[in-house]
Design an enzyme around this catalytic site. Sequence first.
Site, PDB file in Angstrom:
ATOM      1  N   LYS A 197      37.069  45.468  43.424  1.00  0.00           N
ATOM      2  CA  LYS A 197      36.444  44.215  43.860  1.00  0.00           C
ATOM      3  C   LYS A 197      37.397  43.409  44.749  1.00  0.00           C
ATOM      4  O   LYS A 197      37.021  42.929  45.805  1.00  0.00           O
ATOM      5  CB  LYS A 197      36.029  43.354  42.653  1.00  0.00           C
ATOM      6  CG  LYS A 197      35.062  44.032  41.702  1.00  0.00           C
ATOM      7  CD  LYS A 197      34.538  43.070  40.655  1.00  0.00           C
ATOM      8  CE  LYS A 197      35.595  42.601  39.654  1.00  0.00           C
ATOM      9  NZ  LYS A 197      36.086  43.633  38.730  1.00  0.00           N
ATOM     10  N   ARG A 229      31.449  36.520  34.167  1.00  0.00           N
ATOM     11  CA  ARG A 229      31.748  37.657  33.296  1.00  0.00           C
ATOM     12  C   ARG A 229      31.010  37.572  31.971  1.00  0.00           C
ATOM     13  O   ARG A 229      31.154  38.461  31.140  1.00  0.00           O
ATOM     14  CB  ARG A 229      33.250  37.702  33.025  1.00  0.00           C
ATOM     15  CG  ARG A 229      34.030  38.677  33.914  1.00  0.00           C
ATOM     16  CD  ARG A 229      35.480  38.584  33.526  1.00  0.00           C
ATOM     17  NE  ARG A 229      36.259  39.739  33.825  1.00  0.00           N
ATOM     18  CZ  ARG A 229      37.155  39.791  34.832  1.00  0.00           C
ATOM     19  NH1 ARG A 229      37.320  38.775  35.639  1.00  0.00           N
ATOM     20  NH2 ARG A 229      37.883  40.878  34.992  1.00  0.00           N
ATOM     21  N   ARG A 272      47.718  51.266  39.800  1.00  0.00           N
ATOM     22  CA  ARG A 272      47.919  49.935  40.376  1.00  0.00           C
ATOM     23  C   ARG A 272      49.054  49.213  39.651  1.00  0.00           C
ATOM     24  O   ARG A 272      49.826  48.483  40.250  1.00  0.00           O
ATOM     25  CB  ARG A 272      46.612  49.135  40.275  1.00  0.00           C
ATOM     26  CG  ARG A 272      46.689  47.733  40.826  1.00  0.00           C
ATOM     27  CD  ARG A 272      45.339  47.052  40.850  1.00  0.00           C
ATOM     28  NE  ARG A 272      44.908  46.581  39.528  1.00  0.00           N
ATOM     29  CZ  ARG A 272      43.726  46.010  39.287  1.00  0.00           C
ATOM     30  NH1 ARG A 272      42.842  45.858  40.249  1.00  0.00           N
ATOM     31  NH2 ARG A 272      43.415  45.593  38.081  1.00  0.00           N
ATOM     32  N   ARG A 307      51.314  43.335  37.037  1.00  0.00           N
ATOM     33  CA  ARG A 307      50.452  42.773  35.994  1.00  0.00           C
ATOM     34  C   ARG A 307      50.660  43.535  34.697  1.00  0.00           C
ATOM     35  O   ARG A 307      50.443  44.745  34.647  1.00  0.00           O
ATOM     36  CB  ARG A 307      48.973  42.884  36.409  1.00  0.00           C
ATOM     37  CG  ARG A 307      48.602  41.949  37.514  1.00  0.00           C
ATOM     38  CD  ARG A 307      47.157  42.167  37.962  1.00  0.00           C
ATOM     39  NE  ARG A 307      46.175  42.116  36.870  1.00  0.00           N
ATOM     40  CZ  ARG A 307      44.866  42.152  37.069  1.00  0.00           C
ATOM     41  NH1 ARG A 307      44.380  42.236  38.299  1.00  0.00           N
ATOM     42  NH2 ARG A 307      44.045  42.109  36.054  1.00  0.00           N
ATOM     43  N   ARG A 336      40.174  45.492  27.891  1.00  0.00           N
ATOM     44  CA  ARG A 336      39.445  44.869  29.003  1.00  0.00           C
ATOM     45  C   ARG A 336      38.109  45.566  29.216  1.00  0.00           C
ATOM     46  O   ARG A 336      37.107  44.924  29.516  1.00  0.00           O
ATOM     47  CB  ARG A 336      40.291  44.913  30.286  1.00  0.00           C
ATOM     48  CG  ARG A 336      41.409  43.881  30.251  1.00  0.00           C
ATOM     49  CD  ARG A 336      42.509  44.173  31.254  1.00  0.00           C
ATOM     50  NE  ARG A 336      42.086  44.066  32.636  1.00  0.00           N
ATOM     51  CZ  ARG A 336      42.772  44.565  33.664  1.00  0.00           C
ATOM     52  NH1 ARG A 336      43.909  45.220  33.441  1.00  0.00           N
ATOM     53  NH2 ARG A 336      42.343  44.424  34.882  1.00  0.00           N
TER      54      ARG A 336
HETATM   55  P1  AMP Z   1      40.827  40.240  36.886  1.00  0.00           P
HETATM   56  O1  AMP Z   1      41.938  39.940  37.825  1.00  0.00           O
HETATM   57  O2  AMP Z   1      39.468  39.851  37.474  1.00  0.00           O
HETATM   58  O3  AMP Z   1      40.841  41.646  36.370  1.00  0.00           O
HETATM   59  O4  AMP Z   1      41.006  39.288  35.616  1.00  0.00           O
HETATM   60  C1  AMP Z   1      42.155  39.373  34.788  1.00  0.00           C
HETATM   61  C2  AMP Z   1      41.954  38.629  33.499  1.00  0.00           C
HETATM   62  O5  AMP Z   1      41.688  37.249  33.770  1.00  0.00           O
HETATM   63  C3  AMP Z   1      40.764  39.090  32.659  1.00  0.00           C
HETATM   64  O6  AMP Z   1      41.084  40.211  31.868  1.00  0.00           O
HETATM   65  C4  AMP Z   1      40.506  37.864  31.821  1.00  0.00           C
HETATM   66  O7  AMP Z   1      41.450  37.725  30.794  1.00  0.00           O
HETATM   67  C5  AMP Z   1      40.772  36.740  32.813  1.00  0.00           C
HETATM   68  N1  AMP Z   1      39.520  36.381  33.523  1.00  0.00           N
HETATM   69  C6  AMP Z   1      39.261  36.550  34.842  1.00  0.00           C
HETATM   70  N2  AMP Z   1      38.005  36.128  35.162  1.00  0.00           N
HETATM   71  C7  AMP Z   1      37.463  35.710  34.010  1.00  0.00           C
HETATM   72  C8  AMP Z   1      36.201  35.177  33.654  1.00  0.00           C
HETATM   73  N3  AMP Z   1      35.219  35.020  34.562  1.00  0.00           N
HETATM   74  N4  AMP Z   1      35.974  34.824  32.361  1.00  0.00           N
HETATM   75  C9  AMP Z   1      36.944  34.976  31.444  1.00  0.00           C
HETATM   76  N5  AMP Z   1      38.142  35.498  31.699  1.00  0.00           N
HETATM   77  C10 AMP Z   1      38.423  35.865  32.957  1.00  0.00           C
END
Ligand code: AMP
Length: 372
Positions: free
Chosen positions: A196, A271, A310, A316, A328
């Site tokens: 994404k 989400r 990655r 991360r 996740r």
């Molecule tokens: P991402 O970079 O999109 O993979 O997000 C990394 C982490 O951020 C996720 O595993 C969640 O812990 C938190 N996070 C990101 N977006 C959301 C969301 N919309 N709702 C809740 N937690 C989020």
Amino acid sequence: MKITRIHDLYFKEFVSKNEISRIVKDLAVQVKNDLPENEVPLFIGILNGCFVFAADFVRVYKGDCEISFVKLASYEGTSSTDKVKKLIGVNEDLEGRTVVILEDVIDTGNTLQEIYEIFKSKNLKELKIATLFFKPDVYRKELPINYVGKSIPDSFIVGYGLDYNGYGRNLPAVYQLTTQPKMKNIVLFGPPGAGKGTQATILKEKYNLVHISTGDVFRYNIKNETELGVLAKKYIDAGELVPDEVTISMLKDEVEKNVGVDGFIFDGFPRTESQAIALEEFLAEKGEGINGMVALEVHEDLLVERILERGKTSGRSDDTDEEKIRNRFNEYNTKTAVLKDFYDEKGNYHGVDGVGSIEDITERLSEIFDKL
Ligand code: AMP
């Protein structure tokens, strides 16, 4: 503000259920007070729009009365040029009766005038008109309207019997169209590691959109040790979702920071179903909406590999620990995946095969972006 989506447009509440109920009661009292003591009026509702108003009106009218409904239909006369309007549904003998026409809304008055003329020719004792809503700015007739519930500006209204493309008649309040959407807002969807972020970075340039990645915003806050960052860190480190209230309010702030833009690519938001609803409501208050959810579909096994790869460079911690990664996915499968149905039900879900070269996938996504 209460916002509702009807068919493909958004409407905001304009006259509440309680206000309508007060207006209808007042109208019923006024009509009753003006009639001779034992007069039994015949109320005639003009279908379709007035069916709710008429039903409520007669139930608060304190006195004997009759009610009937008519519909104005046009049909071709004997000669081809001759269009005749006919009232369907008047069966009662109207001679000597007091008739009160019930209308839901009077705008130009064209229909009303035609109906009025038809009734005028029937030797009535008295003919009166009561309307729930009246648009004085567009009224073009001389005909006096005896009872007006509420005068309103000339805008499109729906609910309480009034429809938009046949929909919305069952709403208990009256709604007004919000401004036309101007933005292109797209939810870029998919499980963790689907690509994404990579695609959003390309597509935001191509379509002149603002990319909001909630994950990036959280990481930025963690790095800067803000209050939000401290709070979010424990969830992110465990591979869990950050609580909805925190995430929703953060997302709103991010949107508000970007005034006058062409639209947004939401990456990693919504989400959960509450987030999706909050996003719809929040955008609707601005007269905007989500044009579509575009999803990158990739099989989970491939994703774990991708994320671990990655993790070698992303810095991360949630990308390097397989248990966190699995968590996740668990969060995704239990809370996020349902959003596919949420958007699909509105005809707003567009899936794309997320396996292939970056360019190929951009191409696939662009085909959908172009249409939204
Ligand atoms: P991402 O970079 O999109 O993979 O997000 C990394 C982490 O951020 C996720 O595993 C969640 O812990 C938190 N996070 C990101 N977006 C959301 C969301 N919309 N709702 C809740 N937690 C989020």
